[in-house]
Design an enzyme around this catalytic site. Structure first.
Site, PDB file in Angstrom:
ATOM      1  N   GLY A  94       0.761  -1.190   0.037  1.00 39.56           N
ATOM      2  CA  GLY A  94       0.061  -0.088   0.187  1.00 39.56           C
ATOM      3  C   GLY A  94       0.760   1.346   0.160  1.00 39.56           C
ATOM      4  O   GLY A  94       2.094   1.253   0.281  1.00 39.56           O
TER       5      GLY A  94
ATOM      6  N   GLY B 170       0.107  -4.998   0.722  1.00 36.04           N
ATOM      7  CA  GLY B 170      -0.944  -5.082   0.144  1.00 36.04           C
ATOM      8  C   GLY B 170      -1.207  -5.800  -1.154  1.00 36.04           C
ATOM      9  O   GLY B 170      -2.360  -6.253  -1.756  1.00 36.04           O
TER      10      GLY B 170
ATOM     11  N   GLU C 260       5.918  -5.893   7.626  1.00 37.95           N
ATOM     12  CA  GLU C 260       5.121  -4.649   8.447  1.00 37.95           C
ATOM     13  C   GLU C 260       5.787  -4.651   9.896  1.00 37.95           C
ATOM     14  O   GLU C 260       5.916  -3.288  10.518  1.00 37.95           O
ATOM     15  CB  GLU C 260       3.660  -5.040   8.608  1.00 37.95           C
ATOM     16  CG  GLU C 260       2.899  -4.775   7.180  1.00 37.95           C
ATOM     17  CD  GLU C 260       3.133  -6.208   6.327  1.00 37.95           C
ATOM     18  OE1 GLU C 260       2.485  -6.111   5.364  1.00 37.95           O
ATOM     19  OE2 GLU C 260       3.839  -7.029   6.695  1.00 37.95           O
TER      20      GLU C 260
ATOM     21  N   ASP D 176      -0.958  -7.463   7.791  1.00 31.33           N
ATOM     22  CA  ASP D 176      -2.443  -7.335   7.801  1.00 31.33           C
ATOM     23  C   ASP D 176      -2.959  -7.943   6.274  1.00 31.33           C
ATOM     24  O   ASP D 176      -2.477  -8.809   6.114  1.00 31.33           O
ATOM     25  CB  ASP D 176      -2.907  -5.928   7.702  1.00 31.33           C
ATOM     26  CG  ASP D 176      -2.373  -4.972   6.690  1.00 31.33           C
ATOM     27  OD1 ASP D 176      -1.235  -5.446   6.286  1.00 31.33           O
ATOM     28  OD2 ASP D 176      -3.066  -3.984   6.559  1.00 31.33           O
TER      29      ASP D 176
END
Length: 439
Positions: free
Chosen positions: A97, A145, A168, A176
């Site tokens: 992302g 992402g 992350e 995530d």
């Protein structure tokens, strides 16, 4: 009179048909090559193309808002039999992302920090529950992402160029996009290892870890895509058969052992603990070169992220994908209210070793004579300021004051030039390439 009333109706019908056709063309034949994401139909195949090659196809909110409704439309379309997603540029499927935008928004309380995660996770769930066969061609960097756009679909096709990671914990976040669902379901404790250390898998290792379903040489992907499009009303089994036919013909690294094979016994033992404190204790007690290396890696991560990630995976192991994504949304917003994420993004953007090295290279190239690099500390470089370090002596001092003055002036000018590039995102492009991050 009645004839006069009825006469315009055929024209109205034709006009309505034309509107429907134009709308269909608008939605399914996206041809604007400057768009962030291209959406099109070819035969019975729907194709999503991530189109931000300069930033490794980093995912934005705008892209998510275009992809999600189109997937739902294709899912209901009886003439759509499969969905293919790929990236442009040859370097990345999707490197994650757009964390810079998210961090900047979170600092000022902008709703983007909420909307991005919420809508990204909704898209992840839509992919995981999609009724149409979903084929992700994960050629190149696939992180954060980008993993969310691929791993929940029916088929993930890796190549020798695939580079997978969930990094992350290094920037104050957690793995995530459904990481809490798919990582603990990998063989043994490999998912915990990948989540906590951010270890990168390459090429066929992505298949051997259980993340990809097939492996095909990168140069064969255009032919594979063409054959997928040519399938007539294919079932999931037909698509699987075609992918398998390409997979068995792929010989690249076929005989190569899985990169983590020799360490799997230690990974399953060391990363089976119930807390981060226990994992660290086990690594210290083990004392092997492998254990010491993992300890060094973990010590560089956000302690909060590590503890959060471990519990996320332990909880997610028995939850549905939808429940995991709901949990991860709450966790993402907790991170937005903290400080580790913003510090992690700042450090990753400006002061990581790779960026400091790149900064030195730029300086050396621009000021060919003056030896300024040794006079600047990494902290000063990151801040874009120029202050002599204590005890620094100029190696050109004996060359004469005029010569030194001119070269100093040129050196300071070069530093200012580099700072200009830094604050205008030039070095950020390098950082995205070296250290792709995801939200």
């Amino acid at each position: 009179m009645a004839a006069r009333v009825l006469r315009p109706l055929p024209r109205l019908k034709s006009f309505n048909r034309l509107q429907v056709i134009l709308q269909h063309l608008k939605m399914s034949k996206q041809t604007d090559l400057t768009a962030e994401v291209l959406l099109e139909k070819r035969g019975g195949a729907a194709i999503i193309t991530l189109n931000r090659p300069k930033v490794l196809n980093a995912l934005t909110l705008s892209m998510i808002q275009q992809i999600y409704p189109q997937i739902k439309t294709w899912e209901q379309d009886p003439e759509t039999f499969l969905i293919i997603i790929k990236g442009t540029g040859g370097k990345a499927f999707c490197a994650g992302g757009d964390i810079r935008a998210i961090a900047d928004a979170g600092k000022v309380g902008d709703r983007l920090a909420r909307d991005f995660f919420r809508e990204e996770y909704i898209l992840n769930n839509a992919i995981g529950t999609c009724k149409k066969p979903y084929v992700a061609l994960i050629d190149g960097i696939t992180m954060g992402g980008g993993v969310g756009l691929s791993v929940h679909g029916h088929f993930r096709v890796a190549t020798e160029k695939t580079l997978f990671a969930m990094p992350e914990t290094a920037i104050g976040l957690f793995p995530d996009v459904g990481g809490g669902y798919f990582l603990p379901r990998l063989s043994g404790k490999i998912g915990y290892y990948l989540a906590l250390t951010g270890f990168r898998l390459k090429g066929r290792d992505v298949l051997k870890a259980g993340i990809a379903t097939h492996f095909v040489e990168s140069e064969k992907l255009p032919a594979l895509e063409k054959d997928l499009i040519a399938l007539k009303s294919p079932s999931t089994e037909n698509i699987a058969d075609l992918l398998n036919s390409y997979h068995v013909k792929s010989k690249v690294d076929q005989e190569k052992e899985f990169v983590l094979d020799e360490h799997m016994e230690k990974i399953n033992s060391l990363f089976s603990a119930n807390s981060m404190e226990e994992i660290v204790k086990k690594l210290k007690q083990d004392g092997s070169p492998f254990a010491i290396k993992q300890l060094e890696t973990i010590n560089k991560m956000s302690p909060t992220s590590l503890k959060m990630t471990l519990r996320q995976l332990r909880e997610g192991a028995s939850m549905s994908l939808q429940d995991v994504l709901m949990m991860e949304y709450r966790l993402s917003q907790a991170c937005m209210r903290g400080h580790d994420f913003y510090e992690g993004v700042r450090a990753g953007r400006y002061t990581s070793n790779g960026i400091v090295k790149a900064f030195y290279v730029l300086l050396i190239l621009q000021r060919s004579y003056f030896h300024m690099a040794s006079a600047l500390s990494p902290a000063v470089l990151a801040a874009g300021r120029c202050e002599p370090c204590p005890g620094h002596t100029n190696p050109l001092q004996s060359a004469g004051s005029t010569f030194v003055f001119k070269n100093c002036l040129y050196g300071f000018y070069s530093l200012w030039n580099c700072s200009f590039y830094l604050y205008n995102g030039f070095l950020f492009k390098i950082s995205v390439y070296l250290y792709p991050r995801s939200p």
